[in-house]
Design an enzyme around this catalytic site. Structure first.
Site, short mmCIF file in Angstrom:
data_model
loop_
_atom_site.label_atom_id
_atom_site.label_comp_id
_atom_site.label_asym_id
_atom_site.label_seq_id
_atom_site.Cartn_x
_atom_site.Cartn_y
_atom_site.Cartn_z
N CYS A 398 -18.61 -9.15 -27.89
CA CYS A 398 -19.60 -9.96 -28.47
C CYS A 398 -20.98 -9.71 -27.95
CB CYS A 398 -19.48 -11.33 -28.60
SG CYS A 398 -20.28 -12.24 -29.92
N HIS A 525 -14.19 -11.29 -31.08
CA HIS A 525 -13.70 -12.09 -29.76
C HIS A 525 -12.22 -11.77 -30.01
CE1 HIS A 525 -16.98 -14.23 -28.01
NE2 HIS A 525 -17.53 -14.25 -29.39
N GLU A 527 -9.91 -11.58 -28.00
CA GLU A 527 -9.11 -12.62 -26.68
C GLU A 527 -8.35 -13.74 -27.63
OE1 GLU A 527 -12.47 -12.24 -26.83
OE2 GLU A 527 -13.47 -14.13 -26.41
N1 GLN Z 1 -25.76 -14.55 -28.02
C1 GLN Z 1 -25.07 -13.48 -28.95
C2 GLN Z 1 -25.15 -13.88 -30.40
O1 GLN Z 1 -25.47 -14.99 -30.60
C3 GLN Z 1 -23.65 -13.13 -28.62
C4 GLN Z 1 -22.84 -14.30 -28.79
C5 GLN Z 1 -21.43 -14.18 -28.11
O2 GLN Z 1 -21.37 -13.51 -27.19
N2 GLN Z 1 -20.42 -14.94 -28.35
O3 GLN Z 1 -25.03 -12.89 -31.20
#
Ligand code: GLN
Length: 599
Positions: A398, A525, A527
């Site tokens: 992310c 994600h 995970e």
């Molecule tokens: N801050 C970034 C976004 O909002 C990444 C978010 C995250 O890593 N969950 O896109």
């Protein structure tokens, strides 16, 4: 439907969540279908706006629910897919009652905690318990409900009152109350003390609930006479008193329960004897034992923001663990605070800076997890640069992927001020931008959340191969920003490969550097869907790359990852391995609550 309620007494942090998940697991191993509900008595509607610093990670579900991390334990232990409604909070209950009041449903009546809130709690539980979570049709046989907090907390009172009524309503034989408590051992005499448990059971009784089973946390097994005393004072049969003594890893907890015949006690209370078989925990047992035996290390540098609290990255740690065990390596996670890698730290605190860089350089792989806000961004960028230039296996999740794109734009495209508009709204080279559908005024539940589909763009790339050459995958998301679609062509021309995109083709999901041993970034994600026996594909790839097993994994065609459920086991090879020697920071430390208690 049968209900198992798990409450906690004496102190918080007893590992109630893991205990409740383990109870679910042994019941499942007995052949029953199990679902679960977690109750958090706080006023937040969901965990989405809560700091991972205070509460641990925000776990994300397929349906986009942002929930307590314990739901992650349930999903991993029981291999189920929960919904946002499986996490009840005081906020949700009050919101539903207040909505009803405004609609006029209670017209003329005074709306009160008893009966309106307590009724709403019971209705919610009964509705959610029947939602199938294991991919089969129809409701599960047993619903394990974990009540957060400790008996006596003001916040949990309406829930306790609701359960008093509920247990009476569903009737004996359909409700089993398991109270998780603490039996401390006084150092001076080494005596196991029962008084705290006695008090907490008395508290429970005074609120109208009687425990059927006591699960006592202690450093060692309970003496028979201690059990006898507890039985006498708490009115619980001695065979229903289970000791959860300290174990080397949490996968042993279901085995502890089985060895002490907790399943028999629960099934008897639930009037289910004979319905279930002996728990089938063969695979689980071998994995728990294997995990203890592993000694060849794999060191992962986690470059993040919340490095003080491992719960902030719980699912990432679990996914790393699943993959390490599959690759027969002992996992060591080196926490590197991103800010420590920055030039500013070199000037202000050279020792801290050098330690951080030594950790990074000593690692077999680098992982930059998700995150929000600009603290440590520069440090994460230099970590990604280090991994890219030195051909160290890298996984960016992310924010970690967005960081990798920013780094690439700066170093390879030469766009010095390339940035995400999250960190520099006026950047001249916005390679990561706010997504059009997001909200800038409301924080709760307004991100791109939950399961979304990613389509592979090419077959000849590591991510597609790791995911078993499927044409698409479904993974969970939680973000507001994305790679700027208008800069994709430019990035691609310079050698960054966008191997996965959403259905529109405009949203970037996976990046890869084809000429690097393992450099992958994902907007999702992975995970959250990793399971002990089915490690997440990209984590498996990372650990395999870090230990010289990637070719073998790719050649073999990984067939048992979190994206797939059939097939043979993953690599068992020992002959490779460039892992460096272990120095500090073992899993034991990660899972220890500071008292040597592994939860
Ligand atoms: N801050 C970034 C976004 O909002 C990444 C978010 C995250 O890593 N969950 O896109």
């Amino acid at each position: 439907m049968k209900y198992v309620l798990v409450t906690g007494g004496v102190v918080s942090g007893l590992g109630k969540g893991v205990t409740a998940s383990s109870i679910g697991l042994i019941l499942k191993a007995c052949g029953l279908r199990v679902t679960s509900i977690k109750i958090d008595p706080y006023l937040n509607t969901d965990a989405g706006t809560m700091s991972p610093f205070e509460h641990g990670e925000v776990f994300v579900l397929d349906d986009g629910g942002e929930v307590d991390l314990d739901l992650g334990n349930y999903e991993r232990f029981l291999d189920i897919t929960l919904t946002r409604d499986n996490n009840i909070t005081t906020g949700k209950i009050y919101q539903s009652v207040i909505d009803k009041e405004r609609r006029g449903d209670y017209l003329g009546r005074t709306v009160q905690v008893v009966p309106h809130i307590t009724d709403a709690i019971q209705e919610w539980i009964e509705c959610v318990a029947v939602i199938p979570v294991d991919g089969k049709e129809g409701p599960a046989d047993v619903c394990v409900i974990e009540l957060g907090g400790t008996i006596g907390d003001i916040e949990s009172m309406p829930f306790i009152e609701a359960f008093g009524q509920f247990s009476y309503r569903v009737g004996a034989g359909n409700f089993c109350l398991i109270h998780v408590s603490l039996v401390p051992v006084l150092n001076v005499v080494g005596e196991q003390k029962t008084k705290p448990t006695q008090h907490s059971v008395r508290g429970l009784r005074s609120l109208g609930l009687t425990p059927n089973i006591l699960a006592c946390r202690s450093t060692t097994e309970l003496d028979e006479n201690v059990k006898g005393k507890l039985s006498q004072f708490c009115h619980v049969p001695a065979e229903n008193i289970i000791t959860l003594y300290d174990v080397s890893n949490i996968w042993h907890i279901p085995l502890l329960l089985r060895d002490q015949k907790a399943h028999e006690a629960i099934l008897k209370v639930l009037n289910l004897p004979g319905v279930a078989r002996e728990p089938a925990l063969g695979e689980w047992t071998s994995r728990a034992k294997l995990c203890d035996k592993l000694h060849e290390p794999v060191r992962i540098a986690m470059v993040g923001k919340y490095t003080g609290l491992s719960d902030s990255y719980l699912s990432v740690l679990k996914a790393l663990l699943h993959a390490s065990v599959a690759c027969h390596r002992k996992l060591f996670v080196d926490w590197v605070a991103a800010t420590d890698l920055e030039d500013a730290t070199a000037k202000e605190n050279p020792d801290v800076y050098n330690t951080a860089w030594n950790l990074l350089k000593g690692a077999d792989a680098v992982l930059v997890p998700g995150g929000f806000g600009d603290r440590g961004v520069q440090g994460k960028i230099v970590a990604a640069k280090y991994a890219r230039e030195n051909r160290i296996p890298f996984l960016g999740i992310c924010l970690g992927m967005q960081i990798a794109v920013i780094e690439f734009a700066r170093s390879v495209l030469g766009l010095q001020n390339a940035n995400s508009t999250e960190f520099d709204p006026n950047t001249r080279n916005p390679c990561v931008v706010f997504m059009p559908e997001g909200s800038k005024t409301h924080m709760g539940g307004t991100m791109r959340l939950g399961s979304r589909r990613t389509y592979f763009q090419v077959t000849d790339c590591k991510s597609a191969k790791l995911y078993g050459n499927r044409s698409f995958i479904d993974e969970r998301h939680r973000h507001r920003y994305e790679v700027n679609p208008d800069m994709v062509a430019q990035l691609e021309k310079a050698g960054l490969s966008f191997t996965g995109k959403d259905e529109s083709g405009r949203r970037m999901e996976i990046i890869e550097l084809p000429n690097h041993p393992y450099f992958i970034g994902v907007q999702f994600h992975p995970e959250f869907k990793s399971r002990p026996g089915k490690p997440s594909a990209l984590f498996l790839g990372l650990i395999a790359a870090a230990t010289g097993q990637l070719d073998a994994v790719l050649k073999k065609g990984v067939t048992k990852t979190s994206a797939m459920s059939n097939g043979t086991s993953v690599v068992k090879s020992h002959q490779y391995g460039n892992a460096k020697k272990a120095a500090n920071g073992s899993l034991d430390a990660i899972y220890s609550n500071g008292n040597g208690v592994h939860i």
